[in-house]
Design a protein around this motif. Structure first.
Motif, PDB file in Angstrom:
ATOM      1  N   ASN A   1       1.204  -1.502   0.435  1.00 30.75           N
ATOM      2  CA  ASN A   1      -0.026   0.653  -0.119  1.00 30.75           C
ATOM      3  C   ASN A   1       0.422   1.101   0.231  1.00 30.75           C
ATOM      4  O   ASN A   1       0.660   2.142   0.573  1.00 30.75           O
ATOM      5  CB  ASN A   1      -0.960  -0.217   1.070  1.00 30.75           C
ATOM      6  N   LEU A   2       1.535   1.841  -0.966  1.00 26.52           N
ATOM      7  CA  LEU A   2       2.068   2.548  -1.177  1.00 26.52           C
ATOM      8  C   LEU A   2       2.009   4.173  -1.052  1.00 26.52           C
ATOM      9  O   LEU A   2       0.490   4.444  -1.509  1.00 26.52           O
ATOM     10  CB  LEU A   2       2.597   2.298  -2.389  1.00 26.52           C
ATOM     11  N   LEU A   3       2.491   5.189  -0.758  1.00 25.98           N
ATOM     12  CA  LEU A   3       1.895   6.176  -1.057  1.00 25.98           C
ATOM     13  C   LEU A   3       2.756   7.181  -2.080  1.00 25.98           C
ATOM     14  O   LEU A   3       3.323   6.863  -2.718  1.00 25.98           O
ATOM     15  CB  LEU A   3       2.399   7.232   0.034  1.00 25.98           C
ATOM     16  N   ASP A   4       1.987   7.965  -2.598  1.00 27.23           N
ATOM     17  CA  ASP A   4       2.237   8.179  -3.794  1.00 27.23           C
ATOM     18  C   ASP A   4       3.846   9.053  -3.975  1.00 27.23           C
ATOM     19  O   ASP A   4       3.421   9.507  -2.582  1.00 27.23           O
ATOM     20  CB  ASP A   4       1.157   9.382  -4.293  1.00 27.23           C
ATOM     21  N   GLY A   5       4.638   9.240  -4.621  1.00 27.63           N
ATOM     22  CA  GLY A   5       5.681  10.121  -4.506  1.00 27.63           C
ATOM     23  C   GLY A   5       5.518  11.610  -4.318  1.00 27.63           C
ATOM     24  O   GLY A   5       6.737  11.732  -3.681  1.00 27.63           O
ATOM     25  N   ASP A   6       4.241  11.901  -4.524  1.00 29.77           N
ATOM     26  CA  ASP A   6       3.949  13.155  -4.255  1.00 29.77           C
ATOM     27  C   ASP A   6       3.036  13.390  -3.011  1.00 29.77           C
ATOM     28  O   ASP A   6       3.263  14.750  -2.770  1.00 29.77           O
ATOM     29  CB  ASP A   6       4.213  14.164  -5.054  1.00 29.77           C
ATOM     30  N   TYR A   7       2.439  12.607  -2.265  1.00 23.82           N
ATOM     31  CA  TYR A   7       2.014  12.738  -1.172  1.00 23.82           C
ATOM     32  C   TYR A   7       2.416  13.296  -0.389  1.00 23.82           C
ATOM     33  O   TYR A   7       3.884  13.367   0.509  1.00 23.82           O
ATOM     34  CB  TYR A   7       1.579  11.313  -0.855  1.00 23.82           C
ATOM     35  N   GLU A   8       2.320  14.406   0.199  1.00 27.22           N
ATOM     36  CA  GLU A   8       2.806  15.793   1.464  1.00 27.22           C
ATOM     37  C   GLU A   8       0.837  15.750   2.553  1.00 27.22           C
ATOM     38  O   GLU A   8       0.225  16.688   1.295  1.00 27.22           O
ATOM     39  CB  GLU A   8       3.356  16.596   1.795  1.00 27.22           C
ATOM     40  N   PRO A   9       1.637  15.712   3.582  1.00 31.75           N
ATOM     41  CA  PRO A   9       0.074  16.367   4.556  1.00 31.75           C
ATOM     42  C   PRO A   9       0.151  17.358   4.125  1.00 31.75           C
ATOM     43  O   PRO A   9       1.000  17.827   4.434  1.00 31.75           O
ATOM     44  CB  PRO A   9       0.300  15.591   6.385  1.00 31.75           C
ATOM     45  N   ALA A  10      -1.409  17.818   4.410  1.00 27.15           N
ATOM     46  CA  ALA A  10      -1.662  19.076   3.675  1.00 27.15           C
ATOM     47  C   ALA A  10      -1.395  19.735   5.239  1.00 27.15           C
ATOM     48  O   ALA A  10      -1.296  21.698   5.385  1.00 27.15           O
ATOM     49  CB  ALA A  10      -3.250  19.455   3.232  1.00 27.15           C
ATOM     50  N   ASP A  11      -1.563  19.322   6.330  1.00 30.28           N
ATOM     51  CA  ASP A  11      -2.134  20.138   8.036  1.00 30.28           C
ATOM     52  C   ASP A  11      -0.135  19.626   8.478  1.00 30.28           C
ATOM     53  O   ASP A  11      -0.511  19.739  10.032  1.00 30.28           O
ATOM     54  CB  ASP A  11      -2.927  19.746   8.411  1.00 30.28           C
ATOM     55  N   LEU A  12      -0.004  19.456   8.096  1.00 27.48           N
ATOM     56  CA  LEU A  12       2.395  19.462   9.096  1.00 27.48           C
ATOM     57  C   LEU A  12       2.343  20.399   9.498  1.00 27.48           C
ATOM     58  O   LEU A  12       2.109  21.969   9.396  1.00 27.48           O
ATOM     59  CB  LEU A  12       3.144  19.356   7.950  1.00 27.48           C
ATOM     60  N   VAL A  13       2.953  20.638  10.881  1.00 25.27           N
ATOM     61  CA  VAL A  13       2.577  21.859  11.885  1.00 25.27           C
ATOM     62  C   VAL A  13       4.810  21.957  11.768  1.00 25.27           C
ATOM     63  O   VAL A  13       4.845  20.166  11.965  1.00 25.27           O
ATOM     64  CB  VAL A  13       2.692  22.397  13.116  1.00 25.27           C
ATOM     65  N   ASN A  14       5.482  22.549  12.905  1.00 23.68           N
ATOM     66  CA  ASN A  14       6.540  22.519  13.246  1.00 23.68           C
ATOM     67  C   ASN A  14       6.213  21.923  14.973  1.00 23.68           C
ATOM     68  O   ASN A  14       5.235  22.408  15.683  1.00 23.68           O
ATOM     69  CB  ASN A  14       7.088  23.600  13.185  1.00 23.68           C
ATOM     70  N   THR A  15       6.940  20.400  15.304  1.00 17.12           N
ATOM     71  CA  THR A  15       6.978  19.674  16.074  1.00 17.12           C
ATOM     72  C   THR A  15       7.374  20.627  17.656  1.00 17.12           C
ATOM     73  O   THR A  15       8.543  21.473  17.179  1.00 17.12           O
ATOM     74  CB  THR A  15       7.516  18.505  16.845  1.00 17.12           C
ATOM     75  N   THR A  16       6.160  20.498  18.536  1.00 13.79           N
ATOM     76  CA  THR A  16       7.202  21.801  19.869  1.00 13.79           C
ATOM     77  C   THR A  16       7.205  20.831  20.841  1.00 13.79           C
ATOM     78  O   THR A  16       7.154  21.634  22.210  1.00 13.79           O
ATOM     79  CB  THR A  16       5.844  22.310  20.196  1.00 13.79           C
ATOM     80  N   CYS A  17       7.182  19.825  21.119  1.00 13.18           N
ATOM     81  CA  CYS A  17       8.078  19.086  21.770  1.00 13.18           C
ATOM     82  C   CYS A  17       9.745  18.975  22.404  1.00 13.18           C
ATOM     83  O   CYS A  17      10.025  19.136  21.202  1.00 13.18           O
ATOM     84  CB  CYS A  17       7.090  17.541  21.780  1.00 13.18           C
ATOM     85  N   LYS A  18       9.833  17.677  22.982  1.00 14.53           N
ATOM     86  CA  LYS A  18      11.302  17.977  23.316  1.00 14.53           C
ATOM     87  C   LYS A  18      11.953  17.316  22.063  1.00 14.53           C
ATOM     88  O   LYS A  18      10.770  16.220  21.956  1.00 14.53           O
ATOM     89  CB  LYS A  18      11.450  17.118  24.592  1.00 14.53           C
ATOM     90  N   LYS A  19      12.614  17.298  21.375  1.00 10.16           N
ATOM     91  CA  LYS A  19      13.992  16.993  20.697  1.00 10.16           C
ATOM     92  C   LYS A  19      15.088  16.377  21.242  1.00 10.16           C
ATOM     93  O   LYS A  19      15.706  16.716  21.824  1.00 10.16           O
ATOM     94  CB  LYS A  19      13.271  17.333  19.792  1.00 10.16           C
ATOM     95  N   SER A  20      15.801  15.288  20.507  1.00 14.02           N
ATOM     96  CA  SER A  20      16.902  15.093  20.343  1.00 14.02           C
ATOM     97  C   SER A  20      17.810  15.959  19.470  1.00 14.02           C
ATOM     98  O   SER A  20      17.067  16.908  18.691  1.00 14.02           O
ATOM     99  CB  SER A  20      17.505  13.775  19.630  1.00 14.02           C
ATOM    100  N   GLY A  21      18.881  15.905  20.165  1.00 15.05           N
ATOM    101  CA  GLY A  21      19.723  17.240  19.169  1.00 15.05           C
ATOM    102  C   GLY A  21      19.917  16.812  18.045  1.00 15.05           C
ATOM    103  O   GLY A  21      20.212  17.917  17.449  1.00 15.05           O
ATOM    104  N   ASP A  22      20.177  15.376  17.446  1.00 16.54           N
ATOM    105  CA  ASP A  22      20.104  15.674  16.201  1.00 16.54           C
ATOM    106  C   ASP A  22      18.560  15.248  15.129  1.00 16.54           C
ATOM    107  O   ASP A  22      19.193  15.182  14.069  1.00 16.54           O
ATOM    108  CB  ASP A  22      20.978  14.463  16.109  1.00 16.54           C
TER     109      ASP A  22
END
Length: 270
Positions: free
Chosen positions: A53-74
């Motif tokens: 069940n492959l996603l299309d090569g041009d599929y990108e979610p419309a509601d992406l946001v920058n994450t606001t949780c704690k992240k690893s350094g890299d």
């Protein structure tokens, strides 16, 4: 006047509900444990991404946001779909209350990024070792898949199944469904998912679906096969899934929304 309008629209909504039920008469009773709207997947929360069940090569979610949780350094500047971002913040906060600190390692990846990672892995090993998903088959491309570690593991060069022995991994497996996440690649589901056990990888599917999947110890593949088989069986006995969704969608709830400049409540119907 406002109260009379509220009563009028509530009555209108009730009449619409009655009409929808009348239209749906003759259909068999819906008995699957989850509501049909969840399975219809308006928001693509339970969408399955794998080699079949492959996603299309041009599929990108419309509601992406920058994450606001704690992240690893890299981790860079990871993005998630809005619902997944809200859910991961809630999960991280709950873990913190239990004395555990979680770090986001990886989130959304485009098809192009996944293809580069996959090809690099093939070049390095000369084979597909089941740890990097095929382009279009990655949970990360949905914008709902996340890799989560503790501080110790953020300092390691790679990830492996030993992470499952940590308190953080065990807490997440026990509590992830409360926030709409599932453990995507379980230890005893490798033959089903075709992906090695990843105790750090979780997938947002919504709370109702997550609780059902985790309580029944299912891979997303198994869940998808089960609900699709139920719908097919239900339709074979006289049901019409598309029509059921349409009729239920006609029953529009009434919400009171404060949108006026002077603070007066105004009616909004959807």
């Amino acid at each position: 006047m406002r109260k009379r309008l509220t009563i009028f629209f509530l009555i209108l909504a009730l009449l619409c509900a009655c009409f929808a039920l009348a239209q749906a008469e003759g259909m068999p009773e819906w008995e699957y444990p989850l509501e049909p709207e969840i399975l219809y997947d308006f928001n693509m929360y339970i969408t399955l991404a794998n080699r079949q069940n492959l996603l299309d090569g041009d599929y990108e979610p419309a509601d992406l946001v920058n994450t606001t949780c704690k992240k690893s350094g890299d981790a860079g500047s990871p993005q998630l779909r809005q619902a997944a971002n809200d859910a991961i913040n809630a999960m991280f906060a709950a873990a913190q209350e239990d004395g555990l600190t979680l770090y986001l390692k990886s989130a959304y990846r485009s098809y192009k990024t996944q293809k580069t990672m996959y090809n690099n892995r093939l070049d390095k090993l000369g084979r597909d070792d089941g740890l990097v998903s095929y382009p279009g088959a990655s949970d990360h491309q949905t914008g709902l898949g996340v890799d989560i570690l503790n501080y110790e593991w953020t300092k390691k060069d790679g990830m492996n199944k030993d992470f499952a022995n940590t308190r953080e991994a065990q807490w997440m497996e026990a509590h992830c469904q409360e926030f709409g996440f599932i453990l995507r690649y379980m230890a005893d589901k490798e033959e089903v998912t075709a992906i090695k056990f990843e105790p750090w990888h979780f997938r947002y599917v919504g709370v109702e679906a997550a609780i059902y999947i985790m309580e029944n110890h299912m891979a997303l593949e198994e869940f998808t096969e089960e609900w699709q088989a139920y719908v097919a069986s239900w339709e074979a006995t006289g049901g019409n899934f598309e029509e059921l969704i349409r009729e239920r969608a006609r029953v529009n709830p009434v919400r009171i929304v404060d949108v006026s400049e002077d603070g007066e409540e105004e009616l909004s119907i959807f």
